[in-house]
Design an enzyme around this catalytic site. Structure first.
Site, mmCIF file in Angstrom:
data_model
loop_
_atom_site.group_PDB
_atom_site.id
_atom_site.type_symbol
_atom_site.label_atom_id
_atom_site.label_comp_id
_atom_site.label_asym_id
_atom_site.label_seq_id
_atom_site.Cartn_x
_atom_site.Cartn_y
_atom_site.Cartn_z
ATOM 1 N N LYS A 1 0.841 -1.210 0.000
ATOM 2 C CA LYS A 1 0.000 0.000 0.000
ATOM 3 C C LYS A 1 0.869 1.250 0.000
ATOM 4 C CE LYS A 1 -4.031 -2.172 2.019
ATOM 5 N NZ LYS A 1 -3.374 -3.393 2.543
ATOM 6 N N PRO B 1 6.565 10.591 -5.368
ATOM 7 C CA PRO B 1 6.976 9.762 -6.506
ATOM 8 C C PRO B 1 8.375 9.166 -6.364
ATOM 9 C CG PRO B 1 5.831 11.707 -7.287
ATOM 10 C CD PRO B 1 5.973 11.882 -5.811
ATOM 11 N N ASN B 2 9.348 9.962 -5.926
ATOM 12 C CA ASN B 2 10.715 9.439 -5.876
ATOM 13 C C ASN B 2 10.845 8.278 -4.899
ATOM 14 O OD1 ASN B 2 13.540 9.629 -6.733
ATOM 15 N ND2 ASN B 2 13.892 10.085 -4.563
HETATM 16 P P1 XMP Z 1 -8.107 -11.382 5.868
HETATM 17 O O1 XMP Z 1 -7.380 -12.183 6.889
HETATM 18 O O2 XMP Z 1 -8.982 -10.327 6.448
HETATM 19 O O3 XMP Z 1 -6.920 -10.657 5.064
HETATM 20 O O4 XMP Z 1 -8.835 -12.228 4.861
HETATM 21 C C1 XMP Z 1 -7.150 -9.665 4.088
HETATM 22 C C2 XMP Z 1 -5.868 -9.201 3.510
HETATM 23 O O5 XMP Z 1 -6.139 -8.170 2.595
HETATM 24 C C3 XMP Z 1 -5.629 -6.949 3.094
HETATM 25 N N1 XMP Z 1 -6.729 -6.021 3.019
HETATM 26 C C4 XMP Z 1 -6.795 -5.001 2.225
HETATM 27 N N2 XMP Z 1 -5.938 -4.590 1.316
HETATM 28 N N3 XMP Z 1 -7.433 -2.853 0.790
HETATM 29 C C5 XMP Z 1 -6.267 -3.504 0.604
HETATM 30 O O6 XMP Z 1 -5.478 -3.078 -0.242
HETATM 31 C C6 XMP Z 1 -8.336 -3.238 1.678
HETATM 32 O O7 XMP Z 1 -9.399 -2.675 1.793
HETATM 33 C C7 XMP Z 1 -7.987 -4.359 2.428
HETATM 34 N N4 XMP Z 1 -8.644 -5.026 3.366
HETATM 35 C C8 XMP Z 1 -7.832 -6.053 3.708
HETATM 36 C C9 XMP Z 1 -5.214 -7.154 4.506
HETATM 37 O O8 XMP Z 1 -4.117 -6.328 4.839
HETATM 38 C C10 XMP Z 1 -4.869 -8.604 4.492
HETATM 39 O O9 XMP Z 1 -3.574 -8.810 3.971
#
Ligand code: XMP
Length: 211
Positions: free
Chosen positions: A59, A64-65
């Protein structure tokens, strides 16, 4: 199609789970817990053991750099896709896209997403339609939002929905609403028998997609 969110710390455990569930999943997503617990080399190791595409869920949300400096190392480590935040602006996102494929967060799955990110989802969709990432993240916990994002998003951009299982989202509802991939972590790796949990989910998803 199922993406395994492999949020464990330990290298051995990660490799064992990945090999156990390999035939039921399409991609593996690694996040900070596994990278911090086992080192960045785990990306290539998982990729070589399973032959599956790897998503690095960092995430990224920097200038940018810095985004570029981080992404370079992560792509070199074997990641096929990096998850990036769009709210930092087009320039930060483009800096990563110049180096490889990205998946951009449009809306998150947790309750707090309603505070800041959901109100700007339309603008994030607009950025996605302009820069055309490989995919976007939409909340598997809110199928009505997945349906909306699908309607607004250019064809061809894939939708990934985390929030299935442990966070309460339903695989079938997310897919019905237009998700291409469901992201599942604890429901699989936290199960007593991860292989069986993955197989059950696979059958559920397949029954729905062929029915
Ligand atoms: P669980 O254990 O809840 O794990 O099934 C979910 C995984 O996805 C990630 N996660 C997100 N990643 N936006 C994201 O980019 C989201 O809204 C989001 N919700 C969950 C979380 O960190 C875990 O790896």
């Amino acid at each position: 199609m199922i993406v395994l969110a492999l949020d464990v710390y330990e290298r051995e455990r990660a490799l064992r789970i990945a090999e156990d569930v390999r035939e039921y999943i399409s991609m593996i997503k690694v996040n900070w817990p596994l990278i911090l617990g086992s080192g960045i080399g785990i990306i290539r190791e998982l990729k070589e053991r399973t032959g599956l595409p790897m998503i690095a869920d960092l995430k990224l949300a920097d200038i940018p750099n810095t985004n570029r400096l981080v992404a370079k190392k992560v792509f070199e480590a074997g990641a096929d896709y990096i998850i990036v935040h769009g709210f930092v602006g087009r320039d930060s996102v483009r800096a990563i896209m110049e180096l490889g494929e990205i998946i951009m967060v449009v809306e998150m799955s947790h309750p707090g997403a309603e505070e800041f990110i959901q109100p700007v989802a339309d603008k994030l969709i607009e950025i996605a339609n302009e820069i055309e990432p490989f995919g976007v993240i939409a909340p598997g916990t809110r199928p009505e939002r997945v349906r909306y994002i699908r309607k607004m998003l250019k064809k061809g951009i894939k939708i990934f929905t985390p929030g299935i299982g442990a966070q309460g989202g339903s695989a079938r509802k997310a897919l019905e609403a237009g998700a291409d991939y469901i992201i599942v972590g604890r429901r699989i790796y936290g199960a007593e028998d991860p292989r069986r949990a993955a197989e059950e989910l696979y059958k559920e998803v397949r029954a729905w997609s062929s029915g």
